[in-house]
Write a protein that holds these residues in place. Structure first.
Motif, PDB file in Angstrom:
ATOM      1  N   ASN A  80       0.830  -1.207   0.000  1.00  0.00           N
ATOM      2  CA  ASN A  80       0.000   0.000   0.000  1.00  0.00           C
ATOM      3  C   ASN A  80       0.864   1.256   0.000  1.00  0.00           C
ATOM      4  N   SER A 110       1.125   4.100  -2.945  1.00  0.00           N
ATOM      5  CA  SER A 110       0.920   5.533  -2.706  1.00  0.00           C
ATOM      6  C   SER A 110       2.057   6.371  -3.290  1.00  0.00           C
ATOM      7  N   GLN A 170       1.715   8.036  -6.761  1.00  0.00           N
ATOM      8  CA  GLN A 170       0.967   9.283  -6.895  1.00  0.00           C
ATOM      9  C   GLN A 170       1.865  10.517  -6.825  1.00  0.00           C
TER      10      GLN A 170
END
Length: 90
Positions: A20, A24, A27
């Motif tokens: 996760n 992230s 981005q």
């Protein structure tokens, strides 16, 4: 000193947390990935490159250990870090 007890469940949880976090990072833009908070610190891309190189050095050993371990041996074990490893546990 704290001890890390590894079970299949918490290993999966730790891997999901890392996945996760890595997702992230996708981005972030180039300026964020190359930002150095301090002149002597690494930016995000340098850290990721370091982790990639380090992983490649151990990949074959990790795969071999997983292939040769039995279910009974891998159920639960305690990790006792040496001095430097205490600084890199996630």
């Amino acid at each position: 000193m704290s001890q890390l007890v590894l079970t299949p469940e918490n290993q999966i949880q730790r891997l999901n947390t890392l996945l996760n976090y890595a997702t992230s990072l996708q981005q972030l833009g180039p300026s964020q990935l190359t930002y150095q908070p301090h002149p002597k610190s690494w930016n995000t891309l340098q850290v990721l490159e370091h982790l990639s190189i380090a992983y490649s050095l151990y990949h074959d050993k990790i795969v071999q250990a997983l292939l040769t371990s039995s279910e009974a041996d891998s159920a639960v074990w305690e990790y006792h870090p040496v001095f430097w490893n205490r600084f890199i546990i996630l």
